[in-house]
Design an enzyme around this catalytic site. Structure first.
Site: not given
Length: 337
Positions: A77, A107, A184
């Site tokens: 993402h 992911d 992230s």
């Protein structure tokens, strides 16, 4: 911040930032020496050079140096929709990067840069111990080389309701070390500066949470990274069914005794579930003897299996009768990636 996902009433934030700025188990082979906050400076000095900032046209996240020849591991993402990115290294240098391969189901993604002789992160293959030191390194809100610290708060976490949004939010490591937008794809490391997880998401304070962050276990990350590196895609166990939460309305309509269990909303014709005799309306009560009270529980079991594995299911049919069956998993077909 990129849009947050809603998980069973929770607002769950995937931690990339925009330019606009069942009880857990402890593994038998758990490492000794869980560390303390006094270890953070030394851990940070060792791990910081292996963590990078990943910049795209729409925002930024973090990444971990996976190979000395410039391969970076990050979240899918973080680089979603981009074919090229910029990588900012801890030594201040920047390098263009090309998205090499992605896996939406977990992911995770690999980015290739042209730098060589890079310091490589070390990954711990086994799960961490609950209560051991957890140091989060990344670029929250664009602040490069940021460090927060806490402990491993839980293992095998599945976020309620996440199955309707993404399959990536199951079987995660939980930590109370602060994770924020921009973390992230960065590293969660232990007292030996080994990566124990890749930062994935957090539940923000407005949802009533305090220090609830989640990371992809290192073993999952390296398994997927190696598959992406060697074949360009990752294989995932496929059950051929759509697991759905039993709501009070569904329980009333189908005259079910409770909302516990995962109802089979649909099966793929000729898929593993259909072959094993599962039908829409069946309720999965257990998978490999583990209670499946919600779809995330079932997906968590699935995540730890490989194509070709068999899983034992306990089911309750529309007639109220319980039965047992065995389902042979296959590789997920391209249409369901």
């Amino acid at each position: 911040m990129r849009p947050a996902a809603r998980a069973g009433g929770l607002v769950l934030a995937l931690v990339a930032t925009a330019c606009t700025a069942a009880p857990p188990t402890t593994p038998a082979n758990a490492p000794q020496g869980t560390g303390s906050l006094a270890d953070v400076p030394a851990v940070s000095a060792r791990a910081l050079p292996t963590v990078v900032k990943v910049l795209t046209g729409g925002g930024n996240g973090s990444g971990v140096i996976y190979t000395a020849d410039g391969l970076i591991l990050t979240n899918e993402h973080v680089i979603r929709g981009a074919s090229s990115v910029q990588i900012a290294f801890a030594d201040g240098r920047r390098s263009p990067g090309t998205v090499r391969a992605v896996d939406v189901a977990t992911d995770l993604a690999l980015v290739q840069t042209d730098r060589r002789d890079l310091p490589v992160a070390r990954f711990q293959p086994q799960l961490p111990v609950i209560g051991e030191l957890a140091v989060v390194i990344g670029s929250p809100l664009g602040f490069e080389n940021s460090v927060t610290a806490g402990v491993v708060s839980g293992l095998h976490r599945e976020l309620p309701g996440s199955a309707s949004e993404t399959q990536a939010l199951v079987d995660l490591v939980q930590t109370d070390a602060a994770i924020s937008p921009g973390n992230s794809g960065g590293a969660v490391v232990n007292s030996r500066a080994e990566v124990i997880g890749i930062s994935e998401a957090y539940i923000p304070p407005q949802a009533g949470a305090v220090s609830l962050g989640f990371a992809i276990p290192a073993a999952t990350a390296t398994d997927i990274a190696e598959q992406l590196r060697t074949t360009g895609r990752a294989r995932h166990a496929f059950a051929g069914l759509e697991p759905t939460q039993i709501t009070p309305q569904i329980a009333t309509q189908l005259r079910l005794p409770s909302t516990d269990g995962v109802i089979v909303a649909a099966t793929v014709p000729g898929g593993p579930a259909a072959t094993a005799g599962l039908n829409p309306g069946d309720v999965i009560l257990t998978a490999d003897a583990q209670p499946t009270r919600r779809p995330e529980d079932f997906l968590g079991v699935l995540r730890r299996r490989a194509p070709g594995d068999k899983i034992a299911l306990t089911l309750r049919g529309p007639d109220g009768q319980q039965r047992s069956t065995e389902l042979t998993l296959t590789d997920r077909p391209a249409f369901s990636q």
